[in-house]
Design a protein around this motif. Structure first.
Motif, mmCIF file in Angstrom:
data_model
loop_
_atom_site.group_PDB
_atom_site.id
_atom_site.type_symbol
_atom_site.label_atom_id
_atom_site.label_comp_id
_atom_site.label_asym_id
_atom_site.label_seq_id
_atom_site.Cartn_x
_atom_site.Cartn_y
_atom_site.Cartn_z
ATOM 1 N N TYR A 78 0.857 -1.190 0.000
ATOM 2 C CA TYR A 78 0.000 0.000 0.000
ATOM 3 C C TYR A 78 0.890 1.236 0.000
ATOM 4 O O TYR A 78 2.088 1.181 0.321
ATOM 5 C CB TYR A 78 -0.916 0.021 1.220
ATOM 6 N N LEU A 79 0.297 2.374 -0.358
ATOM 7 C CA LEU A 79 0.943 3.668 -0.247
ATOM 8 C C LEU A 79 0.221 4.476 0.823
ATOM 9 O O LEU A 79 -1.014 4.472 0.860
ATOM 10 C CB LEU A 79 0.898 4.437 -1.573
ATOM 11 N N PRO A 80 0.952 5.165 1.692
ATOM 12 C CA PRO A 80 0.291 6.015 2.681
ATOM 13 C C PRO A 80 -0.605 7.046 1.997
ATOM 14 O O PRO A 80 -0.241 7.611 0.961
ATOM 15 C CB PRO A 80 1.461 6.684 3.407
ATOM 16 N N ALA A 81 -1.753 7.296 2.576
ATOM 17 C CA ALA A 81 -2.741 8.183 1.954
ATOM 18 C C ALA A 81 -2.181 9.571 1.689
ATOM 19 O O ALA A 81 -2.434 10.176 0.633
ATOM 20 C CB ALA A 81 -3.986 8.273 2.830
ATOM 21 N N HIS A 82 -1.401 10.095 2.640
ATOM 22 C CA HIS A 82 -0.902 11.464 2.447
ATOM 23 C C HIS A 82 0.119 11.538 1.323
ATOM 24 O O HIS A 82 0.235 12.565 0.644
ATOM 25 C CB HIS A 82 -0.331 12.030 3.753
ATOM 26 N N TRP A 83 0.856 10.421 1.083
ATOM 27 C CA TRP A 83 1.797 10.424 -0.037
ATOM 28 C C TRP A 83 1.069 10.269 -1.366
ATOM 29 O O TRP A 83 1.473 10.858 -2.385
ATOM 30 C CB TRP A 83 2.851 9.338 0.137
ATOM 31 N N MET A 84 0.007 9.479 -1.396
ATOM 32 C CA MET A 84 -0.795 9.395 -2.616
ATOM 33 C C MET A 84 -1.337 10.765 -2.995
ATOM 34 O O MET A 84 -1.313 11.162 -4.174
ATOM 35 C CB MET A 84 -1.946 8.397 -2.442
ATOM 36 N N GLU A 85 -1.825 11.521 -2.000
ATOM 37 C CA GLU A 85 -2.353 12.852 -2.283
ATOM 38 C C GLU A 85 -1.236 13.813 -2.691
ATOM 39 O O GLU A 85 -1.411 14.621 -3.609
ATOM 40 C CB GLU A 85 -3.081 13.385 -1.042
ATOM 41 N N ARG A 86 -0.094 13.714 -2.011
ATOM 42 C CA ARG A 86 1.054 14.576 -2.358
ATOM 43 C C ARG A 86 1.483 14.332 -3.790
ATOM 44 O O ARG A 86 1.682 15.285 -4.559
ATOM 45 C CB ARG A 86 2.201 14.289 -1.400
ATOM 46 N N TRP A 87 1.635 13.074 -4.163
ATOM 47 C CA TRP A 87 2.040 12.758 -5.534
ATOM 48 C C TRP A 87 0.967 13.172 -6.539
ATOM 49 O O TRP A 87 1.290 13.637 -7.630
ATOM 50 C CB TRP A 87 2.349 11.265 -5.641
ATOM 51 N N ARG A 88 -0.293 13.001 -6.196
ATOM 52 C CA ARG A 88 -1.358 13.392 -7.112
ATOM 53 C C ARG A 88 -1.316 14.889 -7.392
ATOM 54 O O ARG A 88 -1.427 15.328 -8.540
ATOM 55 C CB ARG A 88 -2.725 13.005 -6.524
ATOM 56 N N GLN A 89 -1.127 15.664 -6.340
ATOM 57 C CA GLN A 89 -1.083 17.112 -6.504
ATOM 58 C C GLN A 89 0.121 17.559 -7.332
ATOM 59 O O GLN A 89 0.037 18.517 -8.101
ATOM 60 C CB GLN A 89 -1.054 17.804 -5.136
ATOM 61 N N CYS A 90 1.237 16.838 -7.175
ATOM 62 C CA CYS A 90 2.460 17.225 -7.890
ATOM 63 C C CYS A 90 2.511 16.688 -9.314
ATOM 64 O O CYS A 90 3.271 17.201 -10.147
ATOM 65 C CB CYS A 90 3.688 16.734 -7.128
ATOM 66 N N GLY A 91 1.742 15.627 -9.593
ATOM 67 C CA GLY A 91 1.749 15.051 -10.924
ATOM 68 C C GLY A 91 2.633 13.833 -11.092
ATOM 69 O O GLY A 91 2.930 13.434 -12.232
ATOM 70 N N VAL A 92 3.068 13.221 -9.989
ATOM 71 C CA VAL A 92 3.820 11.968 -10.083
ATOM 72 C C VAL A 92 2.881 10.866 -10.559
ATOM 73 O O VAL A 92 1.797 10.664 -9.985
ATOM 74 C CB VAL A 92 4.436 11.583 -8.729
ATOM 75 N N GLN A 93 3.269 10.148 -11.605
ATOM 76 C CA GLN A 93 2.472 9.026 -12.099
ATOM 77 C C GLN A 93 3.057 7.733 -11.523
ATOM 78 O O GLN A 93 4.265 7.496 -11.637
ATOM 79 C CB GLN A 93 2.507 8.981 -13.626
ATOM 80 N N TRP A 94 2.196 6.904 -10.921
ATOM 81 C CA TRP A 94 2.700 5.706 -10.276
ATOM 82 C C TRP A 94 1.760 4.528 -10.513
ATOM 83 O O TRP A 94 0.586 4.695 -10.823
ATOM 84 C CB TRP A 94 2.916 5.933 -8.783
ATOM 85 N N HIS A 95 2.334 3.332 -10.346
ATOM 86 C CA HIS A 95 1.571 2.102 -10.573
ATOM 87 C C HIS A 95 2.118 1.015 -9.660
ATOM 88 O O HIS A 95 3.334 0.868 -9.528
ATOM 89 C CB HIS A 95 1.714 1.669 -12.038
ATOM 90 N N ARG A 96 1.216 0.267 -9.025
ATOM 91 C CA ARG A 96 1.600 -0.926 -8.261
ATOM 92 C C ARG A 96 1.403 -2.144 -9.149
ATOM 93 O O ARG A 96 0.314 -2.400 -9.640
ATOM 94 C CB ARG A 96 0.775 -1.058 -6.981
ATOM 95 N N TYR A 97 2.485 -2.906 -9.338
ATOM 96 C CA TYR A 97 2.471 -4.033 -10.263
ATOM 97 C C TYR A 97 1.870 -5.274 -9.618
ATOM 98 O O TYR A 97 2.376 -5.773 -8.602
ATOM 99 C CB TYR A 97 3.895 -4.333 -10.735
ATOM 100 N N ALA A 98 0.785 -5.770 -10.181
ATOM 101 C CA ALA A 98 0.200 -7.071 -9.847
ATOM 102 C C ALA A 98 0.023 -7.311 -8.351
ATOM 103 O O ALA A 98 0.617 -8.243 -7.791
ATOM 104 C CB ALA A 98 1.044 -8.198 -10.456
ATOM 105 N N PRO A 99 -0.779 -6.487 -7.656
ATOM 106 C CA PRO A 99 -1.084 -6.809 -6.251
ATOM 107 C C PRO A 99 -1.732 -8.184 -6.147
ATOM 108 O O PRO A 99 -2.492 -8.590 -7.029
ATOM 109 C CB PRO A 99 -2.064 -5.701 -5.847
ATOM 110 N N PHE A 100 -1.444 -8.902 -5.079
ATOM 111 C CA PHE A 100 -1.971 -10.259 -4.907
ATOM 112 C C PHE A 100 -3.487 -10.272 -4.742
ATOM 113 O O PHE A 100 -4.171 -11.131 -5.264
ATOM 114 C CB PHE A 100 -1.327 -10.910 -3.678
ATOM 115 N N GLY A 101 -4.017 -9.353 -3.965
ATOM 116 C CA GLY A 101 -5.419 -9.449 -3.606
ATOM 117 C C GLY A 101 -5.625 -10.607 -2.641
ATOM 118 O O GLY A 101 -4.695 -11.116 -2.011
ATOM 119 N N TYR A 102 -6.874 -11.062 -2.539
ATOM 120 C CA TYR A 102 -7.197 -12.118 -1.579
ATOM 121 C C TYR A 102 -6.856 -13.520 -2.089
ATOM 122 O O TYR A 102 -6.628 -14.434 -1.313
ATOM 123 C CB TYR A 102 -8.688 -12.062 -1.218
#
Length: 405
Positions: A78-102
């Protein structure tokens, strides 16, 4: 996926030992970026030195640099919520590769992980090695560490940077196309795949060096599940098979298959000194116990097994005859060599190999203990049962994955 190139000249390489050298160099390069930053990692932890990298990426995006980050969905759950928002505001594009899920762990096809650690800045400078975006003094499972992880990376300029850039750009395009396909965004799928097909070849990547007049010979070797299934393993086998004097390996999760075991044993029979630095501290049940029967076998055949004791070993490096060297993300175990996406830089250069060999010699002399066959045989019976159980489970996992090792 591109075929790995032949070793080429024209490179300048710097060996980076641990996070104290790696993270300042990486942050400095990101802060100097003018056009683009691409980063791939297994673990992105947003504490300590990891936060420094995350903030540098945000700063770069804020000043108009295109920033693309891919992290593994298991290594980075996971990514911390405040970092997701920080990156969104700045324009950082990110992707988590193939999360396992349940249910991911129940599907062998989902066991393939993104384990490589790569960064390319402006198509001119690249970083490759075993160091995650994770503070050397912190561990997600063990907390604060008393001794930093032992690990290495390289900073490189030269022709292989172009290949690294092209590989990462193509991987990003494929991930975006897959994401859009899952969302049934057909028009965007066509656009992503068009971009994927029209990506420039390595020699034309932004800022690529076309010179071939440098003194350092190097190549980027990849391991994936398409065209580069055995590239890194073959490189090790070829180097060990040609060794005449000395082979030294440092590998965090060392569980070599039959071909690598035979290559090491044959090297000893030829009179080559073979030293293998392995994890001495207990970290994970499977890796620790499954490796012990193999380590005892190799030690009995003359391979010098050196257990690193002060802290956690995370390095994946090797030197052969003081000329051939490799630094990268690939362990010599089934997960790395059969299932994960990996990246290693191979170097043919006496000075670089000498620096790495000297660093490993200091580790061996001051921070390891030799494998004791007698003490190993006298361990409690239940520990030996754990060894066989872990080794058997590893073989069973490979059976389900459909791979031979």
């Amino acid at each position: 996926m591109l075929r790995p190139p032949e070793v080429r000249s024209g490179h300048v390489l710097h060996l980076l030992s641990g996070g104290d050298e790696f993270f300042p160099a990486l942050v400095g390069a990101i802060d100097d970026a003018q056009h683009e930053v691409r980063l791939e990692t297994y673990i992105f932890d947003f504490n300590g030195q990891g936060a420094d990298v995350a903030e540098a990426l945000a700063r770069a995006a804020q000043r108009g640099v295109a920033v693309f980050v891919v992290m593994d969905g298991v290594g980075t759950p996971y990514l911390p919520a405040h970092w997701m928002e920080r990156w969104r505001q700045c324009g950082v594009q990110w992707h988590r590769y193939a999360p396992f899920g349940y249910t991911g762990v129940l599907i062998p096809g989902r066991w393939r992980r993104l384990h490589r650690k790569l960064c390319v800045v402006d198509g001119q400078r690249a970083f490759c090695g075993g160091i995650n975006i994770l503070d050397d003094w912190l561990d997600p499972h063990f907390g604060a560490l008393s001794v930093p992880r032992l690990d290495y990376a390289v900073a490189v300029t030269g022709p292989l940077v172009a290949q690294c850039h092209a590989v990462m750009a193509q991987f990003w395009a494929r991930l975006q196309a897959t994401r859009q396909l899952e969302s049934l965004q057909w028009a965007r799928v066509r656009q992503s795949w068009k971009a994927f097909r029209l990506l420039p070849p390595p020699s034309d990547a932004p800022g690529a060096s076309k010179a071939d007049d440098g003194s350092v010979l190097a190549a980027l070797l990849l391991r994936d599940n398409v065209r580069n299934r055995t590239t890194i393993e073959r490189s090790y086998l070829k180097a060990i098979g040609a060794a005449r004097e000395h082979v030294v390996l440092a590998n965090a999760y060392f569980l070599p298959g039959g071909r690598l075991r035979r290559a090491l044993i044959h090297a000893v029979k030829r009179g080559v000194r073979v030293q293998v630095v392995v994890q001495g501290q207990y970290e994970y049940f499977m890796q620790y116990h499954a490796a012990r029967p193999v380590l005892s076998l190799l030690a009995a055949r003359g391979v010098e097994i050196c257990e690193y004791m002060p802290g956690f070993l995370h390095a994946k490096v090797a030197v052969v005859d003081g000329v051939w060297a490799t630094v990268g993300s690939s362990n010599l175990d089934p997960l790395s060599l059969l299932l994960a996406r990996e990246a290693n830089v191979v170097v043919h250069d006496e000075k670089f190999a000498g620096r790495l060999s000297g660093a490993l010699e200091q580790v061996i002399q001051g921070h390891t203990r030799p494998w004791d066959l007698t003490a190993d045989a006298r361990r409690p019976w239940f520990e030996r049962v754990f060894d066989r159980l872990a080794y058997g489970v590893m073989r069973l996992i490979l059976l389900f994955s459909g791979r031979r090792y």
